[in-house]
Enzyme design. Structure first.
Site, PDB file in Angstrom:
ATOM      1  N   LEU A   1       0.771  -1.266  -0.159  1.00  0.00           N
ATOM      2  CA  LEU A   1       0.015   0.068  -0.220  1.00  0.00           C
ATOM      3  C   LEU A   1       0.954   1.281   0.146  1.00  0.00           C
ATOM      4  CD1 LEU A   1      -2.907   1.324  -0.009  1.00  0.00           C
ATOM      5  CD2 LEU A   1      -2.392   1.447   2.773  1.00  0.00           C
TER       6      LEU A   1
ATOM      7  N   ALA B   1      11.499   3.241   3.469  1.00  0.00           N
ATOM      8  CA  ALA B   1      12.254   4.061   2.326  1.00  0.00           C
ATOM      9  C   ALA B   1      12.357   3.028   1.248  1.00  0.00           C
ATOM     10  CB  ALA B   1      13.513   3.627   3.121  1.00  0.00           C
TER      11      ALA B   1
ATOM     12  N   ASP C   1      10.054   1.104   0.009  1.00  0.00           N
ATOM     13  CA  ASP C   1       8.574   1.045  -0.512  1.00  0.00           C
ATOM     14  C   ASP C   1       8.594   2.185  -1.394  1.00  0.00           C
ATOM     15  OD1 ASP C   1       8.063  -1.258   0.895  1.00  0.00           O
ATOM     16  OD2 ASP C   1       7.012   0.073   2.511  1.00  0.00           O
TER      17      ASP C   1
ATOM     18  N   ASN D   1      11.378  -8.235  -0.218  1.00  0.00           N
ATOM     19  CA  ASN D   1      10.931  -7.877   1.292  1.00  0.00           C
ATOM     20  C   ASN D   1      11.236  -9.013   2.186  1.00  0.00           C
ATOM     21  OD1 ASN D   1      10.467  -5.653   2.966  1.00  0.00           O
ATOM     22  ND2 ASN D   1       8.602  -5.063   2.101  1.00  0.00           N
TER      23      ASN D   1
ATOM     24  N   ARG E   1      -1.088  -9.544  13.827  1.00  0.00           N
ATOM     25  CA  ARG E   1      -1.538  -9.685  12.656  1.00  0.00           C
ATOM     26  C   ARG E   1      -1.971 -11.277  12.348  1.00  0.00           C
ATOM     27  NH1 ARG E   1       3.827  -8.460   9.273  1.00  0.00           N
ATOM     28  NH2 ARG E   1       2.219  -7.817   7.609  1.00  0.00           N
TER      29      ARG E   1
END
Length: 298
Positions: free
Chosen positions: A32, A256, A258, A165, A103
């Site tokens: 996002l 940074a 992203d 990532n 999460r």
């Protein structure tokens, strides 16, 4: 002609430290974050959309309103009555961040549970953007469903962009992480790994080694980010390098990578020029890490 940039992944509630020592509530997530900046940078003939899953509760409603308020389309956000969204808290130490997460049962873990829904979403996407975190949160069968959908979209002409990532805490083992990441590289057109992670978990000695490993897996373009050090680009077997300007002020390094991805992609999709794209990515990342939080208005 309208084109669509589609990001796929988990948006979370963000608790970010403020200058006075308390926390502010916001919303963010790696894919996002990139969509947020891509929407501000891409020309208006581009639609930017986010594919995820959220709950039907008040905080999920606020999240969807936030995404839509940024100009990002939310018609591919699945609403689920049986779960809600995840949350993370940022902790800062001289600008470097660490995170605490809640999460384990977020709705986004179900974002790839319906093959027909994925195929329909991908049918009109020109660029599909995802990350290693997108893959890490999914059950195995849903990862395979996503890979099949990506391969089909790529055959139809979509460009698949993948930021590796690497977040080992989200995986059941380092080996599962490595295998899945390499599988994703094989269905991607543009790879955007970060060298420090790749060196740690794949044993690469240099950014050039990282670039070649992913190119050998099938990715036509690999851009290896390397913090403030020299980055490597490998496009169709041609190596080039880029040294970013020194950053004068580092406040918060959240997003940074992203934001670099968004700056790079917005220019590359427009011009195809690697040097200009690397410079645009570095400039945006430098601006973002000079302020607090993952998302800033440009």
């Amino acid at each position: 002609m309208t084109q669509t940039f589609l990001s796929i992944g988990e948006c979370m509630v963000e608790m970010a430290p403020t200058a006075v020592g308390d926390y502010s509530l916001g919303f963010a997530g790696d894919t996002l974050n990139t969509a947020w900046y891509a929407r501000q940078l891409l020309a208006q003939e581009w639609n930017v959309s986010h594919l995820t899953a959220v709950g039907e509760d008040a905080i999920s409603n606020r999240m969807v309103e936030f995404i839509a308020g940024a100009g990002i389309r939310t018609d591919l956000v699945q609403r689920r009555p049986d779960c809600t969204v995840g949350l993370y808290l940022i902790q800062l130490d001289n600008g470097e961040r660490s995170f605490a997460y809640w999460r384990s049962d977020s709705a986004a873990r179900r974002l790839a549970d319906d093959p027909a829904r994925l195929d329909a979403a991908f049918a009109t996407a020109n660029v599909i953007y995802l990350s290693g975190i997108t893959l890490a949160i999914l059950p195995l069968q849903h990862r395979l469903t996503l890979f099949d959908a990506l391969a089909s979209a790529r055959q139809r002409g979509a460009t698949v962009v993948f930021d590796t990532n690497l977040r080992p805490r989200l995986w059941d083992s380092h080996e599962t992480m490595r295998q899945t990441i390499m599988t994703a590289a094989g269905v991607s057109d543009i790879l955007l790994p970060s060298f420090d992670d790749e060196a740690t978990f794949f044993g690469d000695a240099t950014p050039d080694d990282t670039a070649r490993r992913y190119a050998d897996a099938g990715a036509p373009l690999v851009v290896v980010k390397n913090g403030g050090n020299e980055a490597t680009c490998l496009r169709n077997a041609h190596l080039s390098h880029f040294t970013p300007p020194e950053v004068a002020k580092i406040v918060d390094t959240t997003a940074a990578g992203d934001s670099f991805n968004a700056g790079f992609l917005a220019t590359y999709l427009d011009t195809g020029n690697l040097d200009d794209s690397m410079a645009a990515g570095a400039a945006l990342a430098a601006r973002v890490i000079g302020e607090r939080g993952a998302l800033i208005r440009l």
